[in-house]
Design a protein around this motif. Structure first.
Motif, PDB file in Angstrom:
ATOM      1  N   ASP A 290      10.681  10.942 -41.699  1.00  0.00           N
ATOM      2  CA  ASP A 290      11.126  11.472 -40.404  1.00  0.00           C
ATOM      3  C   ASP A 290      12.606  11.806 -40.359  1.00  0.00           C
ATOM      4  OD1 ASP A 290      12.287   8.949 -40.290  1.00  0.00           O
ATOM      5  OD2 ASP A 290      11.662   8.546 -38.222  1.00  0.00           O
ATOM      6  N   LEU A 291      13.208  12.072 -41.509  1.00  0.00           N
ATOM      7  CA  LEU A 291      14.625  12.405 -41.514  1.00  0.00           C
ATOM      8  C   LEU A 291      14.882  13.713 -40.778  1.00  0.00           C
ATOM      9  CD1 LEU A 291      16.764  11.846 -44.753  1.00  0.00           C
ATOM     10  CD2 LEU A 291      17.610  12.736 -42.617  1.00  0.00           C
ATOM     11  N   ILE A 292      13.832  14.492 -40.600  1.00  0.00           N
ATOM     12  CA  ILE A 292      13.960  15.752 -39.867  1.00  0.00           C
ATOM     13  C   ILE A 292      14.397  15.510 -38.422  1.00  0.00           C
ATOM     14  CG2 ILE A 292      11.565  15.935 -39.002  1.00  0.00           C
ATOM     15  CD1 ILE A 292      11.720  18.908 -40.065  1.00  0.00           C
ATOM     16  N   THR A 293      14.180  14.281 -37.920  1.00  0.00           N
ATOM     17  CA  THR A 293      14.610  13.938 -36.555  1.00  0.00           C
ATOM     18  C   THR A 293      16.028  13.398 -36.523  1.00  0.00           C
ATOM     19  OG1 THR A 293      13.842  11.614 -36.627  1.00  0.00           O
ATOM     20  CG2 THR A 293      12.222  13.301 -36.020  1.00  0.00           C
ATOM     21  N   VAL A 294      16.626  13.169 -37.686  1.00  0.00           N
ATOM     22  CA  VAL A 294      17.956  12.561 -37.774  1.00  0.00           C
ATOM     23  C   VAL A 294      19.061  13.599 -37.877  1.00  0.00           C
ATOM     24  CG1 VAL A 294      19.445  11.071 -39.189  1.00  0.00           C
ATOM     25  CG2 VAL A 294      17.036  10.454 -38.800  1.00  0.00           C
ATOM     26  N   THR A 295      18.875  14.617 -38.724  1.00  0.00           N
ATOM     27  CA  THR A 295      19.957  15.570 -38.988  1.00  0.00           C
ATOM     28  C   THR A 295      20.479  16.299 -37.740  1.00  0.00           C
ATOM     29  OG1 THR A 295      18.246  17.151 -39.718  1.00  0.00           O
ATOM     30  CG2 THR A 295      19.449  15.940 -41.422  1.00  0.00           C
ATOM     31  N   PRO A 296      19.669  16.542 -36.702  1.00  0.00           N
ATOM     32  CA  PRO A 296      20.250  17.192 -35.520  1.00  0.00           C
ATOM     33  C   PRO A 296      21.330  16.353 -34.826  1.00  0.00           C
ATOM     34  CG  PRO A 296      17.862  17.422 -35.505  1.00  0.00           C
ATOM     35  CD  PRO A 296      18.187  16.448 -36.583  1.00  0.00           C
ATOM     36  N   HIS A 297      21.365  15.052 -35.101  1.00  0.00           N
ATOM     37  CA  HIS A 297      22.328  14.171 -34.433  1.00  0.00           C
ATOM     38  C   HIS A 297      23.568  13.897 -35.277  1.00  0.00           C
ATOM     39  CE1 HIS A 297      19.298  13.446 -31.373  1.00  0.00           C
ATOM     40  NE2 HIS A 297      18.427  13.100 -32.320  1.00  0.00           N
ATOM     41  N   VAL A 298      23.608  14.432 -36.504  1.00  0.00           N
ATOM     42  CA  VAL A 298      24.772  14.227 -37.376  1.00  0.00           C
ATOM     43  C   VAL A 298      25.941  15.077 -36.862  1.00  0.00           C
ATOM     44  CG1 VAL A 298      25.647  14.614 -39.707  1.00  0.00           C
ATOM     45  CG2 VAL A 298      23.370  13.660 -39.384  1.00  0.00           C
ATOM     46  N   ASP A 299      27.159  14.552 -37.002  1.00  0.00           N
ATOM     47  CA  ASP A 299      28.352  15.298 -36.580  1.00  0.00           C
ATOM     48  C   ASP A 299      28.752  16.240 -37.717  1.00  0.00           C
ATOM     49  OD1 ASP A 299      30.935  16.194 -35.925  1.00  0.00           O
ATOM     50  OD2 ASP A 299      31.392  14.360 -34.816  1.00  0.00           O
ATOM     51  N   ASP A 300      28.387  17.493 -37.593  1.00  0.00           N
ATOM     52  CA  ASP A 300      28.629  18.453 -38.656  1.00  0.00           C
ATOM     53  C   ASP A 300      30.110  18.649 -38.940  1.00  0.00           C
ATOM     54  OD1 ASP A 300      25.931  18.756 -38.845  1.00  0.00           O
ATOM     55  OD2 ASP A 300      25.851  20.736 -37.893  1.00  0.00           O
TER      56      ASP A 300
ATOM     57  N   PRO B  41      24.820  -0.407 -40.383  1.00  0.00           N
ATOM     58  CA  PRO B  41      23.921  -1.185 -39.520  1.00  0.00           C
ATOM     59  C   PRO B  41      22.428  -0.902 -39.701  1.00  0.00           C
ATOM     60  CG  PRO B  41      25.854  -0.544 -38.278  1.00  0.00           C
ATOM     61  CD  PRO B  41      25.971   0.136 -39.616  1.00  0.00           C
ATOM     62  N   THR B  42      22.053   0.340 -40.040  1.00  0.00           N
ATOM     63  CA  THR B  42      20.626   0.658 -40.142  1.00  0.00           C
ATOM     64  C   THR B  42      20.107   0.647 -41.579  1.00  0.00           C
ATOM     65  OG1 THR B  42      21.043   3.045 -40.252  1.00  0.00           O
ATOM     66  CG2 THR B  42      20.731   2.088 -38.060  1.00  0.00           C
ATOM     67  N   THR B  43      20.930   0.263 -42.550  1.00  0.00           N
ATOM     68  CA  THR B  43      20.509   0.337 -43.948  1.00  0.00           C
ATOM     69  C   THR B  43      19.265  -0.498 -44.219  1.00  0.00           C
ATOM     70  OG1 THR B  43      22.774   0.764 -44.681  1.00  0.00           O
ATOM     71  CG2 THR B  43      21.229  -0.022 -46.341  1.00  0.00           C
ATOM     72  N   ARG B  44      19.139  -1.650 -43.554  1.00  0.00           N
ATOM     73  CA  ARG B  44      17.980  -2.526 -43.797  1.00  0.00           C
ATOM     74  C   ARG B  44      17.045  -2.589 -42.580  1.00  0.00           C
ATOM     75  NH1 ARG B  44      19.546  -7.311 -47.888  1.00  0.00           N
ATOM     76  NH2 ARG B  44      21.595  -6.606 -48.586  1.00  0.00           N
ATOM     77  N   VAL B  45      17.092  -1.597 -41.711  1.00  0.00           N
ATOM     78  CA  VAL B  45      16.317  -1.639 -40.469  1.00  0.00           C
ATOM     79  C   VAL B  45      15.212  -0.584 -40.484  1.00  0.00           C
ATOM     80  CG1 VAL B  45      16.388  -1.457 -37.957  1.00  0.00           C
ATOM     81  CG2 VAL B  45      18.319  -2.482 -39.194  1.00  0.00           C
ATOM     82  N   MET B  46      13.959  -1.029 -40.439  1.00  0.00           N
ATOM     83  CA  MET B  46      12.838  -0.099 -40.325  1.00  0.00           C
ATOM     84  C   MET B  46      12.716   0.379 -38.881  1.00  0.00           C
ATOM     85  SD  MET B  46      11.148   0.735 -43.054  1.00  0.00           S
ATOM     86  CE  MET B  46       9.567   1.293 -42.366  1.00  0.00           C
ATOM     87  N   GLY B  47      12.423   1.667 -38.730  1.00  0.00           N
ATOM     88  CA  GLY B  47      12.200   2.217 -37.399  1.00  0.00           C
ATOM     89  C   GLY B  47      13.445   2.350 -36.560  1.00  0.00           C
ATOM     90  N   ALA B  48      14.623   2.396 -37.181  1.00  0.00           N
ATOM     91  CA  ALA B  48      15.860   2.554 -36.415  1.00  0.00           C
ATOM     92  C   ALA B  48      15.862   3.900 -35.694  1.00  0.00           C
ATOM     93  CB  ALA B  48      17.061   2.444 -37.341  1.00  0.00           C
ATOM     94  N   ASP B  49      16.475   3.918 -34.534  1.00  0.00           N
ATOM     95  CA  ASP B  49      16.568   5.147 -33.755  1.00  0.00           C
ATOM     96  C   ASP B  49      17.242   6.240 -34.591  1.00  0.00           C
ATOM     97  OD1 ASP B  49      17.968   7.106 -31.835  1.00  0.00           O
ATOM     98  OD2 ASP B  49      16.752   5.915 -30.449  1.00  0.00           O
ATOM     99  N   PRO B  50      16.703   7.467 -34.584  1.00  0.00           N
ATOM    100  CA  PRO B  50      17.310   8.544 -35.359  1.00  0.00           C
ATOM    101  C   PRO B  50      18.794   8.745 -35.056  1.00  0.00           C
ATOM    102  CG  PRO B  50      15.157   9.220 -34.567  1.00  0.00           C
ATOM    103  CD  PRO B  50      15.457   7.908 -33.919  1.00  0.00           C
TER     104      PRO B  50
END
Length: 346
Positions: free
Chosen positions: A88-98, A52-61
């Motif tokens: 800003d990928l630094i804001t994304v990795t905390p939400h990944v399911d490890d 869903p976010t592949t082509r979306v700029m500014g998608a929520d982290p």
């Protein structure tokens, strides 16, 4: 050293995830993106799967993290490719399911801001791949560079040793994506200069760690990198971005790594060829040479202070310049300063 495992490899005909955890630039430059997808299908025999976010700029982290997690969770997907970098990928990795990523290891390809994901997978014990971009490399104007294609194909489909090759030509002046007509001709290229070796005449073999230097500095600030003890014996790979950090900045970032105790533990360092041109800084060839020389001097000064016996190889084509060689992240590399050869195990 962190224990790491190589994930299973895809094969032609497989489905692979195409994600934008950094920036949804495919939405702004669909002509470049679609070209990259076509080459992925026709040149590599892989079927891209969008999220869903592949082509979306500014998608929520959190949404980008959800897509990244879903890509690893899908049993029909055998590899994950980042479309491009960002900031800003630094804001994304905390939400990944490890737990999902750890239970479903897959080859992940990305560089630049994707250093966040590469480092994250490294901490989870999964080997990833520094390099490859659907937009930048598969969507390269004219045609993908043969050296990039050969390296990417080997990294995707093979598991043995692969010898890296100095580029016979290189470029750091991309065509303007805003003009679709520029896809019809290749970017400006210059004669290759080979690798520059520094340090003792010895052979170093170890696991890689590193990535984009600016992103590594951010990761240090958020305390998300392995400890010096965990990284001892690793081969450091570093490269700088299209933001063209000054030599002073490069020295200070490496000095901070030295003060953290990291540089002393790296027996070898591979330094990507410095990108020295950008649209807002259209340097002349002389200015580019001066910029690259200053950056090499900055790296040399920092290592002289913290690890003067390290083997250093400059101008390896692993960063923001063209072509780009794929380097396993957390995987094995052999740096032979006797015969001046570099091999990686994909």
């Amino acid at each position: 050293m962190v224990w790491l495992r190589y994930p299973p490899k895809p094969k032609p005909g497989d489905r692979v995830a195409v994600v934008s955890p950094s920036a949804g630039l495919p939405g702004l430059f669909p002509h470049v993106y679609e070209l990259g997808l076509r080459r992925l299908r026709e040149g590599f025999g892989l079927e891209p799967v969008e999220y869903p976010t592949t082509r979306v700029m500014g998608a929520d982290p959190r949404d980008r993290a959800r897509d990244l997690t879903a890509a690893f969770a899908d049993p029909t997907v055998t590899a994950v490719l980042a479309t491009v970098g960002g900031d800003d990928l630094i804001t994304v990795t905390p939400h990944v399911d490890d737990a999902v990523l750890r239970a479903n290891p897959k080859p992940y390809f990305g560089y630049s801001d994707n250093t966040n994901v590469l480092n994250h997978l490294h901490r989870l014990g999964v080997v990833a791949y520094h390099g490859g971009s659907v937009l930048v490399h598969l969507g390269r104007p004219g045609a993908p560079h043969p050296l990039t294609v050969d390296s990417l194909r080997a990294a995707l489909f093979t598991s043995g040793w692969y010898e890296l090759t100095p580029a016979a030509e290189y470029g750091d002046q991309p065509n303007d994506w805003r003009d679709p007509a520029t896809l019809g001709y290749e970017p400006v290229m210059f004669p290759g200069t080979g690798w520059r070796w520094q340090g003792p005449s010895t052979v170093v073999q170890g696991r890689t760690w590193g990535g984009n230097l600016e992103i590594l500095h951010w990761l240090m600030a958020t305390d998300r990198i392995p400890s010096a003890a965990e990284l001892a014996g690793a081969v450091l790979i570093i490269e700088t971005s299209e933001e063209l950090p000054s030599a002073t900045e490069v020295f200070r970032m490496l000095r901070n790594m030295g003060e953290r105790g990291l540089l002393a533990g790296f027996p070898a360092v591979l330094v990507g060829r410095a990108k020295a041109w950008e649209f807002d800084r259209p340097h002349t060839m002389e200015q580019r040479r001066e910029f690259a020389d200053a950056q090499r001097d900055a790296v040399t000064r920092a290592l002289a202070a913290y690890h003067s016996d390290a083997v250093v190889v400059f101008d390896v084509d692993l960063g923001h310049t063209d072509p780009q060689l794929i380097v396993p992240y957390g995987g094995e590399v052999r740096v032979d300063a006797v015969d001046r050869r570099i091999s990686v195990r994909y």
